[in-house]
Design a protein around this motif. Structure first.
Motif, PDB file in Angstrom:
ATOM      1  N   GLN A  58      33.444  42.609  76.399  1.00 48.97           N
ATOM      2  CA  GLN A  58      33.448  43.006  74.995  1.00 48.97           C
ATOM      3  C   GLN A  58      33.808  41.823  74.096  1.00 48.97           C
ATOM      4  O   GLN A  58      33.189  41.607  73.049  1.00 48.97           O
ATOM      5  N   ALA A  59      34.817  41.065  74.484  1.00 52.14           N
ATOM      6  CA  ALA A  59      35.221  39.906  73.687  1.00 52.14           C
ATOM      7  C   ALA A  59      34.077  38.904  73.561  1.00 52.14           C
ATOM      8  O   ALA A  59      33.823  38.363  72.478  1.00 52.14           O
ATOM      9  N   LEU A  60      33.381  38.663  74.662  1.00 50.43           N
ATOM     10  CA  LEU A  60      32.269  37.717  74.617  1.00 50.43           C
ATOM     11  C   LEU A  60      31.116  38.246  73.776  1.00 50.43           C
ATOM     12  O   LEU A  60      30.430  37.472  73.097  1.00 50.43           O
ATOM     13  N   ALA A  61      30.906  39.551  73.788  1.00 53.07           N
ATOM     14  CA  ALA A  61      29.859  40.136  72.941  1.00 53.07           C
ATOM     15  C   ALA A  61      30.189  39.917  71.471  1.00 53.07           C
ATOM     16  O   ALA A  61      29.315  39.551  70.666  1.00 53.07           O
ATOM     17  N   TRP A  62      31.449  40.147  71.101  1.00 52.42           N
ATOM     18  CA  TRP A  62      31.855  39.910  69.712  1.00 52.42           C
ATOM     19  C   TRP A  62      31.772  38.433  69.351  1.00 52.42           C
ATOM     20  O   TRP A  62      31.332  38.071  68.258  1.00 52.42           O
ATOM     21  N   LEU A  63      32.214  37.570  70.273  1.00 52.40           N
ATOM     22  CA  LEU A  63      32.151  36.127  70.016  1.00 52.40           C
ATOM     23  C   LEU A  63      30.714  35.673  69.821  1.00 52.40           C
ATOM     24  O   LEU A  63      30.407  34.903  68.902  1.00 52.40           O
ATOM     25  N   THR A  64      29.823  36.151  70.688  1.00 52.34           N
ATOM     26  CA  THR A  64      28.416  35.760  70.605  1.00 52.34           C
ATOM     27  C   THR A  64      27.801  36.183  69.273  1.00 52.34           C
ATOM     28  O   THR A  64      27.089  35.397  68.622  1.00 52.34           O
ATOM     29  N   GLU A  65      28.074  37.401  68.870  1.00 57.72           N
ATOM     30  CA  GLU A  65      27.551  37.891  67.589  1.00 57.72           C
ATOM     31  C   GLU A  65      28.057  37.029  66.433  1.00 57.72           C
ATOM     32  O   GLU A  65      27.296  36.654  65.532  1.00 57.72           O
ATOM     33  N   ALA A  66      29.355  36.692  66.460  1.00 63.78           N
ATOM     34  CA  ALA A  66      29.932  35.885  65.395  1.00 63.78           C
ATOM     35  C   ALA A  66      29.371  34.471  65.393  1.00 63.78           C
ATOM     36  O   ALA A  66      29.065  33.906  64.322  1.00 63.78           O
ATOM     37  N   LEU A  67      29.227  33.870  66.565  1.00 62.15           N
ATOM     38  CA  LEU A  67      28.671  32.516  66.637  1.00 62.15           C
ATOM     39  C   LEU A  67      27.230  32.486  66.144  1.00 62.15           C
ATOM     40  O   LEU A  67      26.811  31.523  65.488  1.00 62.15           O
ATOM     41  N   ARG A  68      26.480  33.518  66.445  1.00 65.22           N
ATOM     42  CA  ARG A  68      25.094  33.569  65.981  1.00 65.22           C
ATOM     43  C   ARG A  68      25.053  33.576  64.446  1.00 65.22           C
ATOM     44  O   ARG A  68      24.254  32.867  63.826  1.00 65.22           O
ATOM     45  N   GLU A  69      25.937  34.374  63.854  1.00 63.22           N
ATOM     46  CA  GLU A  69      25.980  34.432  62.392  1.00 63.22           C
ATOM     47  C   GLU A  69      26.498  33.121  61.801  1.00 63.22           C
ATOM     48  O   GLU A  69      25.978  32.632  60.784  1.00 63.22           O
ATOM     49  N   ALA A  70      27.514  32.555  62.427  1.00 67.57           N
ATOM     50  CA  ALA A  70      28.069  31.301  61.925  1.00 67.57           C
ATOM     51  C   ALA A  70      27.062  30.160  62.034  1.00 67.57           C
ATOM     52  O   ALA A  70      26.936  29.333  61.117  1.00 67.57           O
ATOM     53  N   GLY A  71      26.329  30.117  63.144  1.00 68.82           N
ATOM     54  CA  GLY A  71      25.318  29.073  63.303  1.00 68.82           C
ATOM     55  C   GLY A  71      24.233  29.169  62.248  1.00 68.82           C
ATOM     56  O   GLY A  71      23.791  28.157  61.695  1.00 68.82           O
ATOM     57  N   ALA A  72      23.815  30.393  61.947  1.00 67.13           N
ATOM     58  CA  ALA A  72      22.781  30.587  60.927  1.00 67.13           C
ATOM     59  C   ALA A  72      23.315  30.214  59.549  1.00 67.13           C
ATOM     60  O   ALA A  72      22.600  29.599  58.741  1.00 67.13           O
ATOM     61  N   ARG A  73      24.566  30.580  59.269  1.00 69.80           N
ATOM     62  CA  ARG A  73      25.164  30.253  57.964  1.00 69.80           C
ATOM     63  C   ARG A  73      25.282  28.742  57.805  1.00 69.80           C
ATOM     64  O   ARG A  73      24.977  28.179  56.742  1.00 69.80           O
ATOM     65  N   ALA A  74      25.723  28.059  58.855  1.00 65.03           N
ATOM     66  CA  ALA A  74      25.853  26.608  58.795  1.00 65.03           C
ATOM     67  C   ALA A  74      24.500  25.918  58.623  1.00 65.03           C
ATOM     68  O   ALA A  74      24.389  24.902  57.926  1.00 65.03           O
TER      69      ALA A  74
END
Length: 270
Positions: free
Chosen positions: A127-143
């Protein structure tokens, strides 16, 4: 390779591994006097210092901003991307997005370190990795909107249980196809976790995006027992052209730590 040094203005991190804790004007001046190419900023919030003031200091001292830390979200607000609370996870991502927009105005990427959190209790690793992955995907797109990468930092086992090793973090980014995400190689954390730091850096390959140039005791390089010559050789072999940034304790004092950092790098340059 370029050089950078950390400037911290977060009161809650006053005892943390940052070299200069002065006001930014003094920090920028000292960074330039010691011969650094850039500063790495650790600020309490994206609106803590007017953007115009930072750009004026850059122009005055000829310094770039190498990266922007996001750890204030954890040390000041207790936020992480893997918190069991949906509201806290949302607040964590919002804080990181605001820092990305701030750093983007300076052409600087944001670092995710302590705000990644950890798994445990009611939160499974999956679950933690699923949340991390979702957040990193959004952060990468924002950056990417600012034409900068987003930097993810594997930490040692005492700070997170998500990713502690360079190879595992590299494999994770590739397996999840996380675009515009690069890794931070913090040599202090690696001295705890990696069997061979130089080999681990080579394994990161093109995913290596930033380096914290710190010795085994988190003091300036050369004041601990890390063999840094093969590390520099590995970075040269990779044709790494990013920053070697001093995220270290100001020991025995800030100016000595800054001078030792520059000396350790200059001694290795051809």
């Amino acid at each position: 390779m370029k050089t950078a040094i950390t400037l911290c203005r977060v009161h809650e991190a006053a005892a943390g591994p940052f070299v200069f804790h002065d006001d930014l004007a003094t920090g920028f001046r000292k960074a330039a006097e010691h011969g650094f190419d850039a500063v790495e900023l650790f600020l309490p919030a994206p609106d803590a210092v007017p953007m115009g003031d930072i750009k004026a200091l850059q122009d005055e001292h000829g310094l770039a901003v190498a990266a922007v830390g996001s750890g204030a979200g954890m040390v000041r607000h207790g936020l992480s991307l893997t918190d069991p609370s949906p509201d806290k996870r949302a607040a964590a991502l919002e804080f990181i997005a605001s820092m990305i927009d701030f750093g983007g105005q300076l052409g600087a990427p944001v670092i995710l370190g302590s705000m990644q959190g950890k798994h445990g209790g009611e939160v499974s690793r999956d679950q933690a990795l699923a949340w991390l992955t979702e957040a990193l995907r959004e952060a990468g797109a924002r950056a990417a909107e600012h034409d900068v990468p987003f930097i993810y930092e594997p930490l040692n086992r005492y700070e997170t249980n998500l990713f502690n090793h360079a190879a595992a973090a590299t494999d994770y980014l590739i397996a999840e196809d996380l675009g515009n995400i690069v890794l931070l190689a913090d040599l202090f954390h690696m001295a705890i976790e990696e069997r061979d730091i130089a080999a681990s850096l080579k394994a990161m390959g093109s995913k290596l995006g930033h380096v914290h140039w710190a010795d085994s005791n988190r003091q300036a390089m050369g004041l601990g027992h890390t063999a840094y010559e093969p590390i520099f050789a590995a970075l040269s072999e990779l044709a790494y052209d990013g920053y070697l940034s001093a995220e270290v304790f100001p020991q025995p004092d800030a100016d000595t730590a800054a001078a030792q950092t520059i000396q350790s790098i200059r001694a290795l340059r051809p």
